[in-house]
Structures are given as structure tokens and as C-alpha cells.
Design an enzyme around this catalytic site. Structure first.
Site, PDB file in Angstrom:
ATOM      1  N   ASP A 298      -7.460-110.697 -53.524  1.00 36.02           N
ATOM      2  CA  ASP A 298      -6.636-109.607 -53.058  1.00 36.02           C
ATOM      3  C   ASP A 298      -5.403-109.624 -53.962  1.00 36.02           C
ATOM      4  OD1 ASP A 298      -6.001-107.588 -51.189  1.00 36.02           O
ATOM      5  OD2 ASP A 298      -4.608-108.946 -50.192  1.00 36.02           O
TER       6      ASP A 298
HETATM    7  P1  ADP Z   1      -3.418-104.888 -51.198  1.00 38.42           P
HETATM    8  O1  ADP Z   1      -4.838-104.549 -51.424  1.00 38.42           O
HETATM    9  O2  ADP Z   1      -2.632-104.841 -52.473  1.00 38.42           O
HETATM   10  O3  ADP Z   1      -3.192-106.151 -50.451  1.00 38.42           O
HETATM   11  P2  ADP Z   1      -3.131-103.203 -48.825  1.00 38.42           P
HETATM   12  O4  ADP Z   1      -4.553-102.903 -48.647  1.00 38.42           O
HETATM   13  O5  ADP Z   1      -2.484-104.094 -47.841  1.00 38.42           O
HETATM   14  O6  ADP Z   1      -2.799-103.701 -50.300  1.00 38.42           O
HETATM   15  O7  ADP Z   1      -2.319-101.814 -48.857  1.00 38.42           O
HETATM   16  C1  ADP Z   1      -2.673-100.819 -49.781  1.00 38.42           C
HETATM   17  C2  ADP Z   1      -1.626 -99.763 -49.931  1.00 38.42           C
HETATM   18  O8  ADP Z   1      -1.404 -99.120 -48.675  1.00 38.42           O
HETATM   19  C3  ADP Z   1      -0.284-100.289 -50.342  1.00 38.42           C
HETATM   20  O9  ADP Z   1      -0.173-100.407 -51.736  1.00 38.42           O
HETATM   21  C4  ADP Z   1       0.657 -99.228 -49.775  1.00 38.42           C
HETATM   22  O10 ADP Z   1       0.721 -98.141 -50.652  1.00 38.42           O
HETATM   23  C5  ADP Z   1      -0.044 -98.787 -48.516  1.00 38.42           C
HETATM   24  N1  ADP Z   1       0.472 -99.479 -47.327  1.00 38.42           N
HETATM   25  C6  ADP Z   1      -0.208-100.324 -46.520  1.00 38.42           C
HETATM   26  N2  ADP Z   1       0.563-100.768 -45.522  1.00 38.42           N
HETATM   27  C7  ADP Z   1       1.777-100.217 -45.714  1.00 38.42           C
HETATM   28  C8  ADP Z   1       3.042-100.279 -45.019  1.00 38.42           C
HETATM   29  N3  ADP Z   1       3.207-101.035 -43.936  1.00 38.42           N
HETATM   30  N4  ADP Z   1       4.071 -99.549 -45.506  1.00 38.42           N
HETATM   31  C9  ADP Z   1       3.923 -98.802 -46.601  1.00 38.42           C
HETATM   32  N5  ADP Z   1       2.776 -98.705 -47.288  1.00 38.42           N
HETATM   33  C10 ADP Z   1       1.720 -99.378 -46.862  1.00 38.42           C
HETATM   34 MG    MG Z   2      -3.152-107.349 -48.720  1.00 37.05          MG
END
Ligand code: ADP
Ligand code: MG
Length: 619
Positions: free
Chosen positions: A308
Site C-alpha cells: 500500500d
Molecule cells: P492509499 O491507497 O494511498 O493508502 P486510500 O485508499 O486510503 O489511499 O485513499 C485513496 C484516496 O482517497 C486518497 O488519496 C484521498 O484522495 C482520498 N481519501 C480517502 N480518505 C480520505 C479522507 N479522510 N480525506 C480526504 N481524502 C481521502
Molecule cells: Mg491506505
């Protein structure tokens, strides 16, 4: 209870058997008496083996004890009491040695529990009382002075201290803790003093959970053990068939008995589990919980590792770089809205935005209704307004009016490598916050080490935008990356990867990726200390937030399997030599039993090499 009884039983039997064997050649003992002891001891010693052998038939398994029973009965029928005594000697000593190592592995885990203090100072009104830790209740205020260990998991209410968390994380560089920070049972206050509000006590503390999990891990069966069992049953069937065949051809009962005595083996059944116990115990002391030997084995075969991004390859501590508001709003309003939504989220983005907002001294309130859409963002109702905060695609889905020009502008910021959180109110675009994350300083080195260790593919999955992902992938020289994924897309990707033959591991932080972690062949969570979700979802939990433990664990898993395989080879070689000696009439039944008794220790001694790792730890 039963276990204790058999411990004494085995030790007693060992002594009874050894005495006549040792004085065998000294006629101070009347021969008839030593024979009586032999006969008695052989019969008594045969009982537990026979019971276990019969049990295995009932369970439709063919166990080593079954072979031992056949050999024992055969030698008693032939009135070869010395042979019977030797087999019993071999079986009892293997059991004693096996129990000894099992206890050693267990006590290596339980030694962690000893780090928990017996008493604690609790604040009651204006008094400070010293009470046994069993009497501490949730919400008690605990005073922890310099040089004392914590008795509970909780939050610091007052004071500041340098806390050594080595007992849980294996990392002995102290961490500074102040009001609002989480602290854990068994960690050591090196300097400073704290008042801690107890949140988890007794069995609920992280420390106890680790010990429980590691103890449970010993119940699981790694494949090499099942292979060992399958192999053993085939081996036993073949040996018994050959023994019958040899008897039919030669009519030489002594030869057949000697064959059975060489073949009957208890050592491998102890040596293999011992390797895994030692390795899992070692990992626990490094702050890595491995939930079963099968995961250690899986890790040794891993060809693909999926990471991740946020919080795993990157630090997950994003910095706000730009705040941009659109006409009709101000920076304060933008931040006020953003914080009123993000304050309910645990996501690294949310935490970073909250830190920034608090620093800017902008006020916010908890929303009336809120919904977090994993991988997208937040939708909340605040002050009777609908507030959205999240990914560009999410904002567009939420029917917020956004012009082509605004959309291009935001994509332009993303292309510079920023993670952009867009804020909307009802159907209006309020503005955006551009954040940047840093790579963990050792992540490139770790990727290189994994490649050197033979991991073929390093892959990154992220919900973040493509530009950010591409930059990270390039800096870390990853083989593949996939951006803009929803949590369910990540799951789908993992499912696809699982269909391939080679094993894959997934590394995440337990935020939004728990399902993917449990789906992967081996799910590894980082920085699990303080996060029950991360501990629960993973097969291997790194208490410390340190990527370097991953190549370390890959190395440990390979070493463990190497030793387990060596055990098999040693055992095989010993048997082949033994058979040759029997067929060459070099040894008869007594010699065969003695040979088996002595060579039984070889695989065990080989396995014991893993305990050396524990010694390294103590340095
Ligand atoms: P990663 O795969 O990098 O761990 P996530 O799947 O957790 O990322 O989140 C993907 C995208 O969703 C983030 O890059 C953001 O744009 C958006 N996102 C998710 N949760 C939040 C939040 N609490 N506030 C703002 N944006 C969010
Ligand atoms: Mg994540």
C-alpha cells in the site's frame, strides 16, 4: 495436569531404564533382577506409545507412534527386552527433550509478561496509592515515575517522558510521550514522569494480546509439518511392508526387528515444530508477531510483494503545501469546513489536515451526520450543510459544480506530485488543499534488500492519483504500480494475483486495507502498536513502524525452512546408514535400538541452532 503427570512419568521411566542399561556389564546386579526391571519398564513404557498409536488409527492417521508400537510389540514377542528398553529410552528421551524445547519456546514468550510491574501507583482524589495491578480499573489515573514500567495501556494526561518501548517493538531508542499520546503496558519510563489514564488493563493490554497470539501461533500447522506427516505415513507403510517382505524371504525375525528399530522415529516429529517455535519466539522479541508457522513458511516462498502506498511506503505524515479557495469563500471557511469533516476520520490525510487547521487556529465542530467512503473521502452534514472532502473523482460524483478549467487546474497540481483534497459545500466548490508525503527514509534500501533476497516483483497499489504514484514508483524502482484504486479494486487485484502459482504478500497499515491484508497469502501490517485492527487483520504484524523488518523476516523465514529441510535430510541419511548396518549384519536388534537412540538427537541439535538467534538478541 496430564502434561505434568507425563513429565514425571517420562523422567521416572528414563531413570528406571538407564540404571540396568548402565550396569548391564557390571554383575553387581543379579542378572535376573535387571531383567525383571527391563521387562517391567518395557511394558510400562509401551503403554502410552500404544495408546497414542491406537488413537492415531482411530483418527485415520498413521503416526510414528504406530511404528514404535509395532517395533515394541515385536521386540517383546521376541523377548528382546534390551531392545525394548532401548526403544523406550529413545521415545522417552525424545519426549522429554521435546517438552523441554516447547517450554523453552513458551518461556521465551512468557518472559515478556515478566516485564509488567506487579504494582502501580494510582491517583485517588488527592492520594496516591500503590495497588496490585490486578486491581487497576479502566479510567484509573496511574502515576509513572522515571525508572518504572507501565502497568496499563492508556493515554498520557499530564507530564512528559522518554519511553523505551523495546518490550513491545524491539526498538530501544526511547520515544518522547506527552499529553494525548498513547502509552503501553510493560514499556519503560527512562526519564520524566507521567500521569496516564488507564484504557486497557490486564488481559486487554497489547502486551497480553501479543503473548496470546504467539502462543496460539504454535497450534497452526505449517505445510512442511503436514508434508512431514504425509511423508511419515507413507514411510511407515513402506517400512512395515518391507519388514513383512524381508521376513517372508529370510525368515529371520532378528533382522526384521532390527529394521523396525532403525526405522522407528520420533525425532523428526519433534525437530520440525521446534524450529518454528524458536523462530516465532525470536520474532516476537523483535516486535514482530507471526500468527503461525504457516505464515513464516509462506513468507519464505513469496515471489511478489504488494505494498500500500500511504503510511506504508511513505511516512503517512503529509504536509499541507497549498491551500486554495474559490470566489465567495475565504481560507478560514475552507479550513473550517474541511476540519469539520476530517475530524471524524483516522486517515493519514485527515490527521495531517487536522494538525494544520489546529496550527492555523481555525475553529471546527463535529458534524451532525458523517459518512467516510474508504478510498474516496468524507461526506458529512454540518450546520445543516452538506460538506464533502476528498478525491477529485469523488467530488465530481457528489454533484458539485466544477468547471472544466477548475478541473484542469486541480489535475495540474496533482501532476506536480501532490495529493489533493478537494472541499465542497452543498453543490459549490469551496477550494482544495494540496498535500505532500515523504518516502520513509529507508524504503529504497528495503526494496533493494528484498530484490536481493529473491523477491521478484515489487508492486504498489494506491487510491492516490497517478502522478504521485508514478513519482514514488520511480524513486523506489518498483516493478509495477496501480493508482486511483478503490479499496475493492485493491481486493480484486489481490484476488487476481492469488490465482498465479507463486505466493504473494501484501504490506499495509491496516487503514482501509484490512480486507486485502487478510486475503493475501501473507498479510503484513506495519506500526501495529496501538492499532487493534492492524494486529487483527494481519498474519504478521510489525509492532514497530519500520519497513526494515520485512527483509529481516524474509531472511528469518528462509533460515527457518532451511533448517527444517536439513532436519529431513539428516533423518533420511541416518536411516539409510542404519538400514545398511542392519542388512550388513553389523548390528542386531539391540545395536539398532542403540543406534536409533543416539542418532535421534542429530536433527534436534540441528534445530536447536535457531535458539542461537535468541542469544544474539540479548547482546
Ligand atoms: P492509499 O491507497 O494511498 O493508502 P486510500 O485508499 O486510503 O489511499 O485513499 C485513496 C484516496 O482517497 C486518497 O488519496 C484521498 O484522495 C482520498 N481519501 C480517502 N480518505 C480520505 C479522507 N479522510 N480525506 C480526504 N481524502 C481521502
Ligand atoms: Mg491506505
Amino acid at each position: 495436569m496430564m502434561e505434568k503427570f507425563f513429565n514425571y512419568f517420562d523422567r521416572g521411566l528414563l531413570v528406571i531404564l538407564l540404571i540396568p542399561l548402565i550396569i548391564f556389564n557390571f554383575p553387581i546386579f543379579p542378572k535376573s533382577l535387571s531383567e525383571i526391571i527391563f521387562i517391567a519398564a518395557s511394558i510400562i513404557g509401551t503403554i502410552p506409545v500404544l495408546i497414542s498409536g491406537i488413537k492415531s488409527i482411530k483418527g485415520k492417521r498413521i503416526s510414528v507412534d504406530l511404528l514404535a508400537s509395532v517395533a515394541l510389540i515385536a521386540s517383546m514377542v521376541a523377548q528382546e527386552w534390551t531392545s525394548a528398553a532401548f526403544i523406550n529410552l529413545m521415545l522417552t528421551s525424545a519426549r522429554i527433550f521435546g517438552n523441554y524445547t516447547k517450554n523453552k519456546a513458551r518461556s521465551s514468550i512468557e518472559s515478556l509478561l515478566k516485564l509488567r510491574p506487579k504494582t502501580a501507583k494510582v491517583k485517588r482524589g488527592n492520594n496516591i496509592l500503590e495497588i496490585p495491578i490486578e486491581q487497576i480499573k479502566v479510567d484509573d489515573l496511574i502515576v509513572v515515575e522515571s525508572g518504572e514500567r507501565l502497568s496499563v495501556d492508556g493515554t498520557v494526561i499530564q507530564g512528559e517522558a522518554a519511553i523505551n518501548q523495546a518490550s513491545l517493538t524491539g526498538e530501544s531508542v526511547p520515544v518522547n510521550k506527552k499529553a494525548g499520546d498513547q502509552v503501553f503496558s510493560s514499556t519503560l519510563n527512562e526519564s520524566g514522569s507521567l500521569v496516564v489514564k488507564a484504557e486497557k488493563v490486564g488481559k486487554d493490554t497489547t502486551l497480553e494480546k501479543i503473548v496470546q497470539l504467539v502462543e496460539e501461533s504454535q497450534k497452526g500447522k505449517p505445510k512442511i509439518r503436514s508434508i512431514g506427516d504425509a511423508f511419515a505415513s507413507r514411510y511407515i507403510v513402506i517400512t512395515v511392508s518391507i519388514a513383512i517382505l524381508v521376513y517372508l524371504i529370510t525368515n529371520d525375525f532378528n533382522l526384521v526387528l532390527a529394521l523396525l528399530l532403525v526405522a522407528c522415529a520420533d525425532d523428526i516429529a519433534v525437530a520440525i515444530p521446534m524450529v518454528f517455535w524458536a523462530a516465532i519466539g525470536y520474532a516476537a522479541h523483535r516486535g514482530v508477531i507471526i500468527k503461525g508457522g504457516e505464515f513464516l513458511e509462506g513468507l519464505a516462498h513469496v515471489k511478489t510483494i504488494v505494498f500500500d502506498k500511504t503510511g506504508t511506503l511513505t511516512r503517512g505524515k503529509l504536509k499541507v503545501q497549498q491551500v486554495h479557495f474559490y470566489k465567495g469563500f475565504t481560507k478560514e471557511i475552507l479550513l473550517h469546513y474541511a476540519a469539520s469533516a476530517e475530524c471524524v476520520s483516522n486517515h493519514p490525510i485527515a490527521k495531517s489536515i487536522m494538525e494544520y487547521v489546529v496550527n492555523e487556529k481555525v475553529s471546527y465542530k463535529k458534524p451532525e451526520i458523517f459518512k467516510e467512503i474508504p478510498g474516496k473521502g468524507l461526506a458529512v452534514v454540518y450546520d445543516s450543510k452538506k460538506i464533502f472532502s476528498g478525491h477529485l473523482s469523488f467530488i465530481k460524483e457528489s454533484k458539485i459544480k466544477i468547471t472544466a478549467e477548475q478541473s484542469r487546474e486541480i489535475e495540474g497540481i496533482e501532476a506536480q506530485g501532490y495529493t489533493v483534497t478537494i472541499v465542497g459545500c452543498n453543490d459549490k466548490l469551496v477550494g482544495y488543499i494540496a498535500l505532500a508525503d515523504e518516502l520513509r527514509h529507508n524504503s529504497l534500501l528495503v526494496m533493494q534488500q528484498l530484490k536481493q533476497a529473491g523477491v521478484e516483483k515489487l508492486i504498489m497499489l494506491t487510491g492516490d492519483n497517478k502522478s504521485v504514484a508514478a513519482r514514488v514508483a520511480k524513486e523506489l524502482v518498483l516493478d509495477e504500480f496501480h493508482a486511483g484504486l478503490m479499496p475493492q479494486d485493491k481486493l480484486k487485484y489481490i484476488k487476481g494475483a492469488l490465482q498465479k502459482d507463486s505466493k504473494m504478500a501484501m504490506v499495509g497499515d491496516g487503514v482501509n486495507d484490512a480486507a486485502a491484508l487478510s486475503l493475501a497469502d501473507v498479510g503484513i501490517s506495519m506500526g501495529a502498536i496501538g492499532s487493534d485492527a492492524a494486529i487483527e487483520a494481519a498474519d504478521i504484524a510489525l509492532m514497530r513502524d519500520d519497513l526494515r523488518e520485512i527483509p529481516e523476516m524474509v531472511r528469518l523465514s528462509r533460515y527457518t525452512l532451511k533448517i527444517a529441510h536439513q532436519d529431513f535430510w539428516i533423518w533420511g541419511a541416518v536411516n539409510v546408514i542404519g538400514f545398511a548396518l542392519v542388512f550388513g549384519h553389523v548390528i542386531g536388534p539391540v545395536g539398532a535400538a542403540a543406534y536409533n537412540f543416539i542418532t535421534d538427537f542429530l536433527p534436534l541439535l540441528n534445530s536447536a541452532r535457531l535458539f542461537k538467534l535468541h542469544l544474539q538478541l540479548k547482546k
